[in-house]
Scaffold this motif. Structure first.
Motif, PDB file in Angstrom:
ATOM      1  N   LYS A  46      -5.891   2.743   2.442  1.00 32.76           N
ATOM      2  CA  LYS A  46      -7.187   3.051   1.253  1.00 32.76           C
ATOM      3  C   LYS A  46      -8.175   4.228   2.063  1.00 32.76           C
ATOM      4  CE  LYS A  46     -10.298  -0.847  -0.687  1.00 32.76           C
ATOM      5  NZ  LYS A  46     -10.815  -1.562  -0.833  1.00 32.76           N
ATOM      6  N   THR A  47      -8.797   4.325   2.958  1.00 35.05           N
ATOM      7  CA  THR A  47      -9.901   5.009   3.780  1.00 35.05           C
ATOM      8  C   THR A  47      -9.392   6.223   4.401  1.00 35.05           C
ATOM      9  OG1 THR A  47      -9.719   3.609   5.602  1.00 35.05           O
ATOM     10  CG2 THR A  47     -11.445   2.803   4.119  1.00 35.05           C
ATOM     11  N   ASN A  63      -3.618  -4.475  -7.654  1.00 34.22           N
ATOM     12  CA  ASN A  63      -3.024  -5.420  -6.836  1.00 34.22           C
ATOM     13  C   ASN A  63      -1.747  -6.357  -7.911  1.00 34.22           C
ATOM     14  OD1 ASN A  63      -4.562  -5.615  -5.557  1.00 34.22           O
ATOM     15  ND2 ASN A  63      -6.592  -5.873  -6.632  1.00 34.22           N
ATOM     16  N   ASN A  83      -0.405  -0.941   8.217  1.00 36.56           N
ATOM     17  CA  ASN A  83      -1.205  -1.001   6.713  1.00 36.56           C
ATOM     18  C   ASN A  83      -2.718  -1.593   6.697  1.00 36.56           C
ATOM     19  OD1 ASN A  83      -2.941   1.035   4.701  1.00 36.56           O
ATOM     20  ND2 ASN A  83      -1.821   0.123   3.147  1.00 36.56           N
ATOM     21  N   LYS A  84      -3.485  -1.342   6.354  1.00 37.01           N
ATOM     22  CA  LYS A  84      -5.100  -2.016   5.727  1.00 37.01           C
ATOM     23  C   LYS A  84      -5.461  -2.723   7.522  1.00 37.01           C
ATOM     24  CE  LYS A  84      -2.713  -4.049   2.344  1.00 37.01           C
ATOM     25  NZ  LYS A  84      -2.598  -5.046   0.847  1.00 37.01           N
ATOM     26  N   ASN A 131      -4.416  10.957  -8.516  1.00 32.00           N
ATOM     27  CA  ASN A 131      -3.208   9.276  -8.742  1.00 32.00           C
ATOM     28  C   ASN A 131      -2.137   9.251  -8.778  1.00 32.00           C
ATOM     29  OD1 ASN A 131      -5.455   7.500  -7.721  1.00 32.00           O
ATOM     30  ND2 ASN A 131      -6.310   8.186  -9.698  1.00 32.00           N
ATOM     31  N   GLY A 159       0.853  -0.922  -0.356  1.00 30.09           N
ATOM     32  CA  GLY A 159      -0.043   0.308   0.174  1.00 30.09           C
ATOM     33  C   GLY A 159       0.764   1.671  -0.065  1.00 30.09           C
ATOM     34  N   SER A 219      -0.513   3.852  -2.899  1.00 25.70           N
ATOM     35  CA  SER A 219      -2.178   3.501  -2.047  1.00 25.70           C
ATOM     36  C   SER A 219      -2.005   4.839  -0.956  1.00 25.70           C
ATOM     37  CB  SER A 219      -2.796   2.603  -1.382  1.00 25.70           C
ATOM     38  OG  SER A 219      -3.110   1.317  -2.560  1.00 25.70           O
ATOM     39  N   SER A 262      -5.129   2.904   7.746  1.00 28.03           N
ATOM     40  CA  SER A 262      -5.857   2.316   6.423  1.00 28.03           C
ATOM     41  C   SER A 262      -5.646   3.821   5.325  1.00 28.03           C
ATOM     42  CB  SER A 262      -7.607   1.968   5.819  1.00 28.03           C
ATOM     43  OG  SER A 262      -7.425   1.715   5.585  1.00 28.03           O
ATOM     44  N   LYS A 271      -3.136   9.158  -1.491  1.00 25.75           N
ATOM     45  CA  LYS A 271      -4.635   9.730  -0.356  1.00 25.75           C
ATOM     46  C   LYS A 271      -4.140  11.205   0.093  1.00 25.75           C
ATOM     47  CE  LYS A 271      -7.413   7.974   0.887  1.00 25.75           C
ATOM     48  NZ  LYS A 271      -8.730   8.216   0.451  1.00 25.75           N
TER      49      LYS A 271
END
Length: 440
Positions: free
Chosen positions: A333-334, A207, A296-297, A201, A189, A192, A331, A196
């Motif tokens: 991602k979020t 993936n 992460n995650k 981007n 990540g 990512s 995270s 963020k």
């Protein structure tokens, strides 16, 4: 950015990275005969006739494709065009004008940016003069014949860039930006997280393990300060490093660590600390960089009472030499807890640069020696005379003793722990140099 920005655009394998590497004076972009090797935007700084500017090397633009990587390479090139002040459109004289070149020229004209058309791989300017005329059909202007590999004709291109660059105020101090390398295995990540933070981007995210092959510099400023985030290629085990490309990526990650002030070690919460994580962490520790461990995650991890404390304990057990590094659960991602990174980065960076007065250090040393007597060996006792700080980044201390052999690792660890108790040094390694001095 206060400097002008120049983007190098063109189809794959026309020599963009060779041109880029020549201008910045180092092998930052990967150069291989494999089309599409440079997939992300790569940033470098260069200067011509007293003007500093940022150079962006991009993945080649291919005709529209369903391939995920190819389509994202195209997007990266488009983003580079958006931020550029000047565009260098590179073509290959050996292939002539292709359908992709025509498509790219139409896209560049729509940008309404200054465009410098370059014909690369011209080995003999006189013999290939007629072949150059074909490129006038692109409707962009006079093509500049060059050979990136042989460094021929590049001065004329730089003069053209110089004329098109906007006048900027370069007095702004950019040295206060903290350089942060984001390191870790592939697919944990890293890109990512950068995306963020930046809100765009900037790096290709998919993936597919090892998607980010190059180290990418991204400048960012917020209320906490100025930062340069270096998104590195993920390090794999050496047994899996088969292609030259992967070897370059490992080398580049090492260079990114060297260039940075702070390293963010990213670990996949679902996988935990692996053997490869310990090796990557060791590189940052040995280089003397401030370190933050980011799990992460965390939003995907099954939690119950005591999970956070138990997970933290396990991480420090497996990374026993990094117990000074703070751990942050996020995270990417979020965006959960990502904003907490900035105060941590500032804190560990300041600690990495901390300097302690010699008088204060020796007061601490006298107290430490009084509490725990130095060890003896075969009737001979270690005498500790003096301590002084000799450098920062990381904080490095010289301790003068009567016999270096008597200064065991356990006593060194005791002194380091006393330094941490008194001054904190959160997030930074501490180095001890032992020097012998005759007993007066």
């Amino acid at each position: 950015m206060s400097k002008g920005t120049v983007a190098i655009i063109g189809k794959p394998n026309v020599g963009k990275s060779t041109f880029f590497n020549y201008l910045i004076g180092q092998r930052l972009s990967i150069v291989e005969d494999t089309p599409g090797v440079t997939r992300d935007r790569i940033y470098g700084e260069t200067n011509w006739r007293g003007k500093n500017f940022t150079l962006i090397d991009t993945g080649g633009i291919e005709e529209k494709s369903d391939d995920v990587i190819a389509s994202q390479m195209r997007l990266q090139a488009e983003l580079a065009i958006d931020v550029a002040d000047v565009i260098v459109f590179m073509t290959d004289i050996s292939t002539g004008v292709t359908a992709t070149d025509k498509e790219i020229s139409l896209m560049l004209k729509k940008s309404q940016k200054p465009i410098i058309l370059v014909c690369n791989k011209v080995d003999d300017f006189k013999k290939q003069e007629n072949e150059i005329y074909e490129f006038y059909n692109l409707g962009i202007g006079t093509p500049y014949p060059i050979s990136s590999a042989n460094a021929m004709g590049i001065g004329d291109v730089l003069d053209a860039i110089y004329e098109e660059l906007p006048e900027v105020d370069e007095e702004q101090d950019e040295e206060d930006a903290i350089k942060v390398a984001i390191i870790g295995k592939p697919n944990v990540g890293k890109s990512s997280l950068v995306n963020k933070i930046l809100g765009e981007n900037r790096s290709i995210v998919s993936n597919i393990a090892g998607t980010t092959r190059d180290a990418i510099d991204s400048e960012f400023e917020n209320e906490y300060g100025k930062y340069v985030f270096i998104d590195t290629a993920g390090l794999r085990r050496h047994s899996k490093v088969e292609e030259n490309i992967e070897k370059y990526s490992v080398l580049r990650t090492n260079l990114a660590i060297e260039r940075s002030k702070v390293c963010i070690l990213m670990i996949d919460a679902n996988e935990g600390v692996t053997e490869q994580d310990t090796k990557i962490a060791g590189k940052a520790h040995e280089a003397g960089k401030a370190v933050i461990i980011v799990i992460n995650k965390w939003d995907e991890y099954d939690k119950e009472n005591g999970t956070l404390e138990n997970y933290t304990k396990t991480v420090y057990q497996k990374l026993s030499y990094l117990t000074y590094a703070p751990i942050l659960f996020i995270s990417a991602k979020t965006g959960q807890r990502v904003e907490k990174l900035f105060p941590l980065i500032n804190e560990v960076s300041n600690n990495n640069s901390m300097r302690i007065a010699t008088s204060v250090l020796n007061e601490l040393l006298a107290e430490a020696v009084a509490i725990v007597q130095p060890p003896t060996d075969k009737g001979k006792r270690l005498k500790v005379f003096y301590i002084t700080q000799v450098s920062t980044n990381p904080p490095t201390f010289a301790i003068f003793v009567n016999d270096k052999k008597l200064f065991h690792f356990s006593y060194e660890r005791y002194i380091v722990n006393k330094l941490r108790q008194e001054f904190g040094f959160k997030g930074t390694p501490i180095r001890i140099l032992v020097r012998e001095r005759k007993d007066k």
